[in-house]
Design an enzyme around this catalytic site. Structure first.
Site, PDB file in Angstrom:
ATOM      1  N   ASP A   7       0.862  -1.187   0.000  1.00 57.53           N
ATOM      2  CA  ASP A   7       0.000   0.000   0.000  1.00 57.53           C
ATOM      3  C   ASP A   7       0.898   1.236   0.000  1.00 57.53           C
ATOM      4  O   ASP A   7       1.466   1.601   1.032  1.00 57.53           O
ATOM      5  CB  ASP A   7      -0.910   0.019   1.235  1.00 57.53           C
ATOM      6  CG  ASP A   7      -2.106  -0.917   1.113  1.00 57.53           C
ATOM      7  OD1 ASP A   7      -2.076  -1.818   0.248  1.00 57.53           O
ATOM      8  OD2 ASP A   7      -3.056  -0.754   1.897  1.00 57.53           O
ATOM      9  N   LYS A  26      -6.902   3.333  -3.261  1.00 58.32           N
ATOM     10  CA  LYS A  26      -7.320   3.266  -1.856  1.00 58.32           C
ATOM     11  C   LYS A  26      -7.648   4.667  -1.362  1.00 58.32           C
ATOM     12  O   LYS A  26      -6.947   5.622  -1.683  1.00 58.32           O
ATOM     13  CB  LYS A  26      -6.191   2.628  -1.031  1.00 58.32           C
ATOM     14  CG  LYS A  26      -6.440   2.554   0.478  1.00 58.32           C
ATOM     15  CD  LYS A  26      -5.256   1.879   1.176  1.00 58.32           C
ATOM     16  CE  LYS A  26      -5.356   1.967   2.691  1.00 58.32           C
ATOM     17  NZ  LYS A  26      -4.187   1.358   3.366  1.00 58.32           N
ATOM     18  N   LYS A  74     -10.088   0.055  -2.557  1.00 62.00           N
ATOM     19  CA  LYS A  74      -9.991  -0.256  -1.131  1.00 62.00           C
ATOM     20  C   LYS A  74     -10.461   0.951  -0.329  1.00 62.00           C
ATOM     21  O   LYS A  74      -9.976   2.064  -0.524  1.00 62.00           O
ATOM     22  CB  LYS A  74      -8.552  -0.619  -0.743  1.00 62.00           C
ATOM     23  CG  LYS A  74      -8.373  -0.886   0.770  1.00 62.00           C
ATOM     24  CD  LYS A  74      -6.957  -1.335   1.095  1.00 62.00           C
ATOM     25  CE  LYS A  74      -6.742  -1.443   2.602  1.00 62.00           C
ATOM     26  NZ  LYS A  74      -5.377  -1.911   2.947  1.00 62.00           N
TER      27      LYS A  74
END
Length: 220
Positions: free
Chosen positions: A89, A151, A180
């Protein structure tokens, strides 16, 4: 709705202890979550604890500001994968995006993806700091860079995921990337709404409470 494989069971606070990381991994095994999401210091320990399970390890990179150099991010990725990370991430270079330095933003993402190889990369965009147009542009660049996910948030800024942002991100990436939602996903109902809005993964420190139908108020 079975939520467990939507959840990246998360512990990113700076004062996390070894005992807390062990509890995180034990819970992830018990509830068969998708991954645990941790800082790089803990990656090798998580690998040891999760050996032989179906739980992956998400490692944050350039976290939480995204303002380090591209070379630094790429090095972090290499170290994380060497230590056992299965997913990355990364935090977007937010300042560069706001300056409309789209070439740098793209190269930053491409370098991380190159270092990650076949491992999944998610771009954390920190939507609470971005305009609608900036969110859309960041999603477009992430798709161009070949990233697997976009995300919403780090969970460390002013606010986290919103249903509206998730819908917007999904409308941009379509079938070219997954979404996400992270930050502020505290209840089973929150999780359901995020998934209905288009989320494919949920980043939360409250995975256990969510699965049990309770409310989580723990820090990220």
């Amino acid at each position: 709705m079975k939520l467990n494989k939507y959840i990246d069971h998360t512990l990113l606070k700076q004062d996390a202890t070894k005992a807390e990381i062990k509890q995180l991994c034990d819970e992830a095994i018990e509830f068969d979550f998708a991954t645990v999401c941790v800082n790089s210091y803990w990656t090798s320990y998580c690998k040891e604890l999760l050996k032989g399970t179906n739980v992956g390890i998400t490692n944050v990179v350039g976290f939480p500001l995204g303002a380090c150099t591209t070379a630094t991010k790429a090095f972090e990725v290499s170290e994380a994968i060497k230590d056992g990370a299965t997913e990355i991430d990364m935090v977007l270079n937010i300042g560069a995006l706001k300056d409309k330095n789209y070439e740098l933003v793209l190269e930053d993402m491409k370098a991380v993806k190159k270092a990650a190889g076949s491992h999944v990369v998610k771009c954390i965009m920190e939507n609470c700091l971005l305009t609608k147009e900036e969110i859309m542009k960041a999603c477009e660049i992430a798709v161009e860079a070949g990233l697997e996910f976009v995300k919403t948030s780090t969970g460390f800024s002013k606010s986290g995921a919103t249903f509206e942002d998730v819908k917007l991100m999904k409308s941009v990436v379509k079938d070219n990337a997954l979404v996400k939602a992270a930050g502020g996903v505290r209840t089973f109902e929150d999780a359901q709404k995020m998934i209905e809005a288009g989320a494919d993964r949920l980043g939360t420190s409250g995975g256990v409470a969510i699965i049990k139908g309770e409310e989580n108020n723990a820090s990220y």
